[in-house]
Design a protein around this motif. Structure first.
Motif, PDB file in Angstrom:
ATOM      1  N   ALA B  29      29.066 -12.553  19.392  1.00 22.45           N
ATOM      2  CA  ALA B  29      29.493 -12.993  20.514  1.00 22.45           C
ATOM      3  C   ALA B  29      28.600 -13.429  21.677  1.00 22.45           C
ATOM      4  CB  ALA B  29      30.710 -12.834  20.900  1.00 22.45           C
ATOM      5  N   SER B  30      27.545 -12.332  21.860  1.00 19.05           N
ATOM      6  CA  SER B  30      26.744 -12.224  23.044  1.00 19.05           C
ATOM      7  C   SER B  30      25.819 -13.439  22.983  1.00 19.05           C
ATOM      8  CB  SER B  30      25.899 -11.041  22.824  1.00 19.05           C
ATOM      9  OG  SER B  30      26.563 -10.049  22.978  1.00 19.05           O
ATOM     10  N   ASP B  31      25.627 -14.111  24.239  1.00 22.17           N
ATOM     11  CA  ASP B  31      24.952 -15.268  24.312  1.00 22.17           C
ATOM     12  C   ASP B  31      23.835 -15.322  25.216  1.00 22.17           C
ATOM     13  OD1 ASP B  31      27.314 -17.009  26.544  1.00 22.17           O
ATOM     14  OD2 ASP B  31      26.099 -15.166  26.565  1.00 22.17           O
ATOM     15  N   TYR B  32      23.604 -14.120  25.600  1.00 24.57           N
ATOM     16  CA  TYR B  32      22.589 -13.991  26.671  1.00 24.57           C
ATOM     17  C   TYR B  32      21.833 -12.834  26.481  1.00 24.57           C
ATOM     18  CZ  TYR B  32      20.281 -14.369  31.417  1.00 24.57           C
ATOM     19  OH  TYR B  32      19.279 -14.346  32.386  1.00 24.57           O
ATOM     20  N   PHE B  33      20.465 -12.619  26.691  1.00 26.31           N
ATOM     21  CA  PHE B  33      19.963 -11.213  26.384  1.00 26.31           C
ATOM     22  C   PHE B  33      18.506 -11.155  27.560  1.00 26.31           C
ATOM     23  CE2 PHE B  33      21.675 -10.527  22.234  1.00 26.31           C
ATOM     24  CZ  PHE B  33      22.204 -11.710  21.980  1.00 26.31           C
ATOM     25  N   ILE B  34      18.694  -9.932  27.956  1.00 28.51           N
ATOM     26  CA  ILE B  34      17.562  -9.902  29.130  1.00 28.51           C
ATOM     27  C   ILE B  34      16.671  -8.499  28.694  1.00 28.51           C
ATOM     28  CG2 ILE B  34      17.305  -9.503  31.394  1.00 28.51           C
ATOM     29  CD1 ILE B  34      20.140 -10.473  31.932  1.00 28.51           C
ATOM     30  N   TRP B  35      15.582  -8.864  28.996  1.00 26.52           N
ATOM     31  CA  TRP B  35      14.630  -7.477  28.944  1.00 26.52           C
ATOM     32  C   TRP B  35      14.338  -6.915  30.482  1.00 26.52           C
ATOM     33  CZ3 TRP B  35      13.235  -4.238  24.958  1.00 26.52           C
ATOM     34  CH2 TRP B  35      13.355  -4.724  23.751  1.00 26.52           C
ATOM     35  N   TYR B  36      14.475  -5.617  30.772  1.00 24.38           N
ATOM     36  CA  TYR B  36      14.163  -4.961  32.023  1.00 24.38           C
ATOM     37  C   TYR B  36      13.222  -3.795  31.716  1.00 24.38           C
ATOM     38  CZ  TYR B  36      18.454  -6.909  34.003  1.00 24.38           C
ATOM     39  OH  TYR B  36      19.273  -7.622  34.606  1.00 24.38           O
ATOM     40  N   LYS B  37      12.486  -3.762  32.820  1.00 31.15           N
ATOM     41  CA  LYS B  37      11.275  -2.725  32.952  1.00 31.15           C
ATOM     42  C   LYS B  37      11.952  -1.798  34.200  1.00 31.15           C
ATOM     43  CE  LYS B  37       6.438  -2.245  34.203  1.00 31.15           C
ATOM     44  NZ  LYS B  37       5.299  -2.903  34.670  1.00 31.15           N
ATOM     45  N   GLN B  38      11.778  -0.474  33.750  1.00 28.24           N
ATOM     46  CA  GLN B  38      12.044   0.693  34.602  1.00 28.24           C
ATOM     47  C   GLN B  38      10.924   1.687  34.656  1.00 28.24           C
ATOM     48  OE1 GLN B  38      15.460   2.975  33.927  1.00 28.24           O
ATOM     49  NE2 GLN B  38      15.806   3.423  36.117  1.00 28.24           N
ATOM     50  N   GLU B  39      10.316   1.303  35.931  1.00 25.02           N
ATOM     51  CA  GLU B  39       9.284   2.451  36.140  1.00 25.02           C
ATOM     52  C   GLU B  39       9.861   3.870  36.854  1.00 25.02           C
ATOM     53  OE1 GLU B  39       5.440   0.183  37.660  1.00 25.02           O
ATOM     54  OE2 GLU B  39       7.167  -0.926  38.401  1.00 25.02           O
ATOM     55  N   SER B  40       9.134   4.590  36.881  1.00 28.67           N
ATOM     56  CA  SER B  40       9.547   6.146  37.313  1.00 28.67           C
ATOM     57  C   SER B  40      10.076   5.907  38.526  1.00 28.67           C
ATOM     58  CB  SER B  40       8.600   7.182  37.126  1.00 28.67           C
ATOM     59  OG  SER B  40       8.965   8.350  37.286  1.00 28.67           O
ATOM     60  N   PRO B  82      -2.319  -0.429  31.984  1.00 28.82           N
ATOM     61  CA  PRO B  82      -1.557   0.520  32.450  1.00 28.82           C
ATOM     62  C   PRO B  82      -0.431   0.532  33.394  1.00 28.82           C
ATOM     63  CG  PRO B  82      -4.109   0.612  32.625  1.00 28.82           C
ATOM     64  CD  PRO B  82      -3.613  -0.695  32.197  1.00 28.82           C
ATOM     65  N   GLY B  83      -0.391  -0.600  34.353  1.00 28.20           N
ATOM     66  CA  GLY B  83       0.872  -0.737  35.056  1.00 28.20           C
ATOM     67  C   GLY B  83       1.998  -1.213  34.013  1.00 28.20           C
ATOM     68  N   ASP B  84       2.006  -1.413  32.733  1.00 34.12           N
ATOM     69  CA  ASP B  84       3.104  -1.581  31.895  1.00 34.12           C
ATOM     70  C   ASP B  84       3.816  -0.489  31.337  1.00 34.12           C
ATOM     71  OD1 ASP B  84       0.985  -4.564  30.418  1.00 34.12           O
ATOM     72  OD2 ASP B  84       2.363  -4.628  32.076  1.00 34.12           O
ATOM     73  N   SER B  85       3.295   0.433  31.586  1.00 32.53           N
ATOM     74  CA  SER B  85       3.511   2.004  31.237  1.00 32.53           C
ATOM     75  C   SER B  85       4.955   2.229  32.250  1.00 32.53           C
ATOM     76  CB  SER B  85       2.729   3.168  31.724  1.00 32.53           C
ATOM     77  OG  SER B  85       1.662   3.072  30.940  1.00 32.53           O
ATOM     78  N   ALA B  86       6.212   2.109  31.248  1.00 32.03           N
ATOM     79  CA  ALA B  86       7.462   2.206  31.516  1.00 32.03           C
ATOM     80  C   ALA B  86       8.615   2.258  30.666  1.00 32.03           C
ATOM     81  CB  ALA B  86       7.803   0.803  32.657  1.00 32.03           C
ATOM     82  N   VAL B  87       9.733   2.391  30.952  1.00 27.82           N
ATOM     83  CA  VAL B  87      10.525   2.212  30.021  1.00 27.82           C
ATOM     84  C   VAL B  87      11.420   1.156  29.881  1.00 27.82           C
ATOM     85  CG1 VAL B  87      13.048   3.311  29.275  1.00 27.82           C
ATOM     86  CG2 VAL B  87      11.531   4.695  30.307  1.00 27.82           C
ATOM     87  N   TYR B  88      11.459   0.344  28.741  1.00 23.36           N
ATOM     88  CA  TYR B  88      12.011  -1.307  28.606  1.00 23.36           C
ATOM     89  C   TYR B  88      13.474  -0.980  27.922  1.00 23.36           C
ATOM     90  CZ  TYR B  88       7.274  -2.427  29.789  1.00 23.36           C
ATOM     91  OH  TYR B  88       5.968  -2.643  30.677  1.00 23.36           O
ATOM     92  N   PHE B  89      14.240  -1.747  28.585  1.00 23.95           N
ATOM     93  CA  PHE B  89      15.621  -1.778  27.999  1.00 23.95           C
ATOM     94  C   PHE B  89      15.835  -3.110  27.747  1.00 23.95           C
ATOM     95  CE2 PHE B  89      17.262   2.217  29.279  1.00 23.95           C
ATOM     96  CZ  PHE B  89      16.349   2.598  30.468  1.00 23.95           C
ATOM     97  N   CYS B  90      16.350  -3.475  26.663  1.00 25.72           N
ATOM     98  CA  CYS B  90      17.256  -4.773  26.156  1.00 25.72           C
ATOM     99  C   CYS B  90      18.698  -4.614  26.761  1.00 25.72           C
ATOM    100  CB  CYS B  90      16.882  -5.164  24.699  1.00 25.72           C
ATOM    101  SG  CYS B  90      17.907  -4.108  23.674  1.00 25.72           S
ATOM    102  N   ALA B  91      19.274  -5.830  26.832  1.00 22.98           N
ATOM    103  CA  ALA B  91      20.684  -5.907  27.414  1.00 22.98           C
ATOM    104  C   ALA B  91      21.154  -7.220  26.803  1.00 22.98           C
ATOM    105  CB  ALA B  91      20.802  -5.958  29.027  1.00 22.98           C
ATOM    106  N   GLU B  92      22.318  -7.264  26.517  1.00 17.44           N
ATOM    107  CA  GLU B  92      23.141  -8.353  25.875  1.00 17.44           C
ATOM    108  C   GLU B  92      24.301  -8.594  26.878  1.00 17.44           C
ATOM    109  OE1 GLU B  92      25.465  -7.891  22.573  1.00 17.44           O
ATOM    110  OE2 GLU B  92      25.215  -5.614  22.544  1.00 17.44           O
ATOM    111  N   ASN B  93      24.443  -9.699  27.268  1.00  8.98           N
ATOM    112  CA  ASN B  93      25.487 -10.222  27.938  1.00  8.98           C
ATOM    113  C   ASN B  93      27.139 -10.385  27.206  1.00  8.98           C
ATOM    114  OD1 ASN B  93      27.008 -11.091  30.341  1.00  8.98           O
ATOM    115  ND2 ASN B  93      26.715 -13.209  29.553  1.00  8.98           N
ATOM    116  N   MET B  94      27.866  -9.483  27.490  1.00  6.80           N
ATOM    117  CA  MET B  94      29.138  -9.395  26.842  1.00  6.80           C
ATOM    118  C   MET B  94      30.132 -10.141  27.836  1.00  6.80           C
ATOM    119  SD  MET B  94      29.629  -6.243  24.893  1.00  6.80           S
ATOM    120  CE  MET B  94      31.088  -6.385  24.437  1.00  6.80           C
TER     121      MET B  94
END
Lengths: 113, 115
Positions: B29-40, B82-94
């Motif tokens: 049922a999720s209709d929207y997805f996002i990618w996030y980047k989290q640097e330290s 190198p600046g892309d080094s980070a943790v990447y999260f996907c998220a769904e919109n419920m």
């Protein structure tokens, strides 16, 4: 520039203390969220609010409460802090009519000793 | 229960190579997805999003692909730096009750870029 501001970057509290984490957004967003972030567990939703004085439990509400007296401010409350609540806490806000992208604060690193 | 998860917890790539970070979701049922980047030491920052009526969306050096048949989401980063080094999260919109915009996050993938 959009902004979500959390009141503290680092906090150290004692077991049993009442702890308030404050979050303020200046974007007039309706929805606000509190997450905690732990290694290997990602972001877990604690509580969220989609209107003033409204609140909904997320996935892990136990040991927490929230307050939303004004649209711009969403507070997370630890009634009696415990060591297992040591974590990074992240506040986010979303405006439902604008694509639902969430804007995050910088996080509060809470240590309970 | 339904969840959003990531196939690989860590990814190491050479500078200049392309990176692909994967994400599986199970809430149809999720209709929207996002990618996030989290640097330290920082909160997550928006990278790119995609709605369920799309298969692909491109940004600057990033592309998100959505495969609704197998409930799979991927983030492609071209010419990783190198600046892309980070943790990447996907998220769904419920959609939760009468509200919108309840984001559920995956556990994250750590991207390390080797010079």
């Amino acid at each position: 520039d959009v902004k979500v501001t959390q009141s503290s970057r680092y906090l150290v509290k004692r077991t049993g203390e009442k702890v308030f984490l404050e979050c303020v957004q200046d974007m007039d967003h309706e929805n606000m969220f509190w997450y905690r972030q732990d290694p290997g567990l990602g972001l877990r939703l604690i509580y969220f609010s989609y209107d003033v004085k409204m609140k909904e439990k997320g996935d892990i509400p136990e040991g927490y409460s929230v307050s939303r007296e004004k649209k711009e401010r969403f507070s997370l409350i630890l009634e009696s802090a415990s060591t297992n609540q040591t974590s990074m806490y992240l506040c986010a806000s979303i405006s439902p009519g604008q694509g639902t992208e969430a804007f995050f604060g910088q996080g509060t690193r809470l240590t309970v000793v | 229960g339904e969840n959003v998860g990531l196939h690989l917890p860590t990814l190491s790539v050479q500078e200049g190579d392309n990176s692909i970070i994967n994400c599986a979701y199970s809430n149809s049922a999720s209709d929207y997805f996002i990618w996030y980047k989290q640097e330290s030491g920082k909160g997550p920052q928006f990278i790119i999003d995609i709605r369920s009526n799309m298969d692909k969306r491109q940004g600057q050096r990033v592309t998100v692909l959505l495969n609704k048949t197998v409930k799979h989401l991927s983030l492609q980063i071209a010419a990783t730096q190198p600046g892309d080094s980070a943790v990447y999260f996907c998220a769904e919109n419920m959609h939760y009750g009468g509200s919108q915009g309840n984001l559920i996050f995956g556990k994250g993938t750590k991207l390390s870029v080797k010079p």
